[in-house]
Write a protein that holds these residues in place. Structure first.
Motif, PDB file in Angstrom:
ATOM      1  N   ILE A 132     -27.358   2.403 -48.073  1.00 39.63           N
ATOM      2  CA  ILE A 132     -26.890   2.081 -46.729  1.00 39.63           C
ATOM      3  C   ILE A 132     -26.014   0.842 -46.835  1.00 39.63           C
ATOM      4  N   LEU A 133     -24.794   0.951 -46.314  1.00 42.32           N
ATOM      5  CA  LEU A 133     -23.823  -0.142 -46.389  1.00 42.32           C
ATOM      6  C   LEU A 133     -23.493  -0.645 -44.993  1.00 42.32           C
ATOM      7  N   VAL A 134     -22.857  -1.802 -44.933  1.00 43.04           N
ATOM      8  CA  VAL A 134     -22.431  -2.362 -43.659  1.00 43.04           C
ATOM      9  C   VAL A 134     -21.372  -1.445 -43.053  1.00 43.04           C
ATOM     10  N   GLY A 135     -21.531  -1.111 -41.770  1.00 38.67           N
ATOM     11  CA  GLY A 135     -20.607  -0.223 -41.083  1.00 38.67           C
ATOM     12  C   GLY A 135     -21.087   1.207 -40.986  1.00 38.67           C
ATOM     13  N   ASP A 136     -22.182   1.559 -41.646  1.00 35.06           N
ATOM     14  CA  ASP A 136     -22.710   2.923 -41.584  1.00 35.06           C
ATOM     15  C   ASP A 136     -23.353   3.186 -40.223  1.00 35.06           C
ATOM     16  N   LYS A 155     -29.381  25.277 -44.072  1.00 32.48           N
ATOM     17  CA  LYS A 155     -29.208  24.943 -42.659  1.00 32.48           C
ATOM     18  C   LYS A 155     -28.406  23.653 -42.546  1.00 32.48           C
ATOM     19  N   THR A 156     -27.541  23.592 -41.551  1.00 32.55           N
ATOM     20  CA  THR A 156     -26.718  22.397 -41.387  1.00 32.55           C
ATOM     21  C   THR A 156     -27.369  21.388 -40.450  1.00 32.55           C
ATOM     22  N   GLU A 157     -28.212  21.843 -39.524  1.00 34.69           N
ATOM     23  CA  GLU A 157     -28.839  20.908 -38.611  1.00 34.69           C
ATOM     24  C   GLU A 157     -30.113  20.360 -39.209  1.00 34.69           C
ATOM     25  N   ARG A 158     -30.399  19.122 -38.877  1.00 39.14           N
ATOM     26  CA  ARG A 158     -31.577  18.456 -39.375  1.00 39.14           C
ATOM     27  C   ARG A 158     -32.746  18.760 -38.449  1.00 39.14           C
ATOM     28  N   VAL A 159     -33.812  19.334 -38.983  1.00 39.11           N
ATOM     29  CA  VAL A 159     -34.991  19.656 -38.188  1.00 39.11           C
ATOM     30  C   VAL A 159     -36.053  18.618 -38.508  1.00 39.11           C
ATOM     31  N   THR A 213     -34.127   5.790 -40.156  1.00 41.93           N
ATOM     32  CA  THR A 213     -34.666   7.078 -40.613  1.00 41.93           C
ATOM     33  C   THR A 213     -33.592   8.060 -41.056  1.00 41.93           C
ATOM     34  N   PHE A 214     -32.315   7.779 -40.736  1.00 42.33           N
ATOM     35  CA  PHE A 214     -31.256   8.719 -41.112  1.00 42.33           C
ATOM     36  C   PHE A 214     -29.937   7.995 -41.164  1.00 42.33           C
ATOM     37  N   ARG A 215     -29.121   8.346 -42.156  1.00 40.64           N
ATOM     38  CA  ARG A 215     -27.773   7.786 -42.278  1.00 40.64           C
ATOM     39  C   ARG A 215     -26.771   8.929 -42.074  1.00 40.64           C
ATOM     40  N   GLN A 216     -25.886   8.778 -41.076  1.00 35.40           N
ATOM     41  CA  GLN A 216     -24.889   9.817 -40.820  1.00 35.40           C
ATOM     42  C   GLN A 216     -23.906   9.869 -41.961  1.00 35.40           C
ATOM     43  N   VAL A 250     -25.250   0.975 -35.531  1.00 35.47           N
ATOM     44  CA  VAL A 250     -24.328   0.680 -36.628  1.00 35.47           C
ATOM     45  C   VAL A 250     -24.867  -0.531 -37.372  1.00 35.47           C
ATOM     46  N   VAL A 251     -24.852  -0.469 -38.690  1.00 38.03           N
ATOM     47  CA  VAL A 251     -25.312  -1.588 -39.508  1.00 38.03           C
ATOM     48  C   VAL A 251     -24.246  -2.682 -39.458  1.00 38.03           C
ATOM     49  N   ILE A 252     -24.674  -3.902 -39.076  1.00 40.75           N
ATOM     50  CA  ILE A 252     -23.700  -4.999 -38.996  1.00 40.75           C
ATOM     51  C   ILE A 252     -23.928  -6.062 -40.058  1.00 40.75           C
TER      52      ILE A 252
END
Length: 152
Positions: free
Chosen positions: A127-131, A71-75, A148-151, A88-90
């Motif tokens: 997780i990096l700056v700008g994510d 599945k592509t969508e996150r349930v 809870t989630f990183r795009q 956005v992580v700054i």
């Protein structure tokens, strides 16, 4: 009922207990149950019954897991008491803490201090700056949150 009791007494008196029990060697080699089973022909199988190619047990669970992975969508389960926002992580801070700005918020609003959730930490997602991330905010303190989630 009387007939069964009578035949049991008769068998015990004659000393032939093999009519009611099986020997250890027949159980060990599987011949005791082979006598009880009778072969089933295809004509005796009920319509709508499980076919021989149906999956059971572990294989069925694995197939369901593979379907879920494709599945592509996150349930995700919805929680009642959290506020979920995109951001956005700054800035990256020690101890897996991050400063995040919330998308669509006013420029005067201070950034949220967010930590990594357990599932992201467990699966070693970096997780990096700008994510772009999804943050859960507590209704009690809107300046702290959990990533809870990183795009992708």
């Amino acid at each position: 009922c009387f007939l069964i009791l009578f035949s049991a007494i008769l068998a015990l008196s004659l000393g032939t207990s093999s009519a009611f029990s099986t020997s250890y060697s027949s159980i060990k080699h599987g011949t005791a149950f082979a006598r009880l089973q009778r072969p089933v022909s295809e004509s005796q199988v009920l319509p709508g019954a499980a076919s021989p190619t149906s999956l059971f047990g572990k294989k069925a669970a694995r197939a369901a897991g593979n379907d879920r992975k494709n599945k592509t969508e996150r349930v995700k389960k919805q929680k009642d008491d959290v506020i979920e926002v995109e951001g956005v992580v700054i800035d990256s801070l020690p101890n897996a803490m991050f400063r995040c700005s919330i998308d669509g918020a006013a420029e005067t609003q201070e950034p949220v201090l967010a930590t990594i959730s357990g599932k992201i930490r467990k699966s070693f997602i970096k997780i990096l700056v700008g994510d772009k991330v999804t943050i859960e905010l507590s209704p009690y303190d809107l300046t702290r949150g959990r990533i809870t989630f990183r795009q992708r």
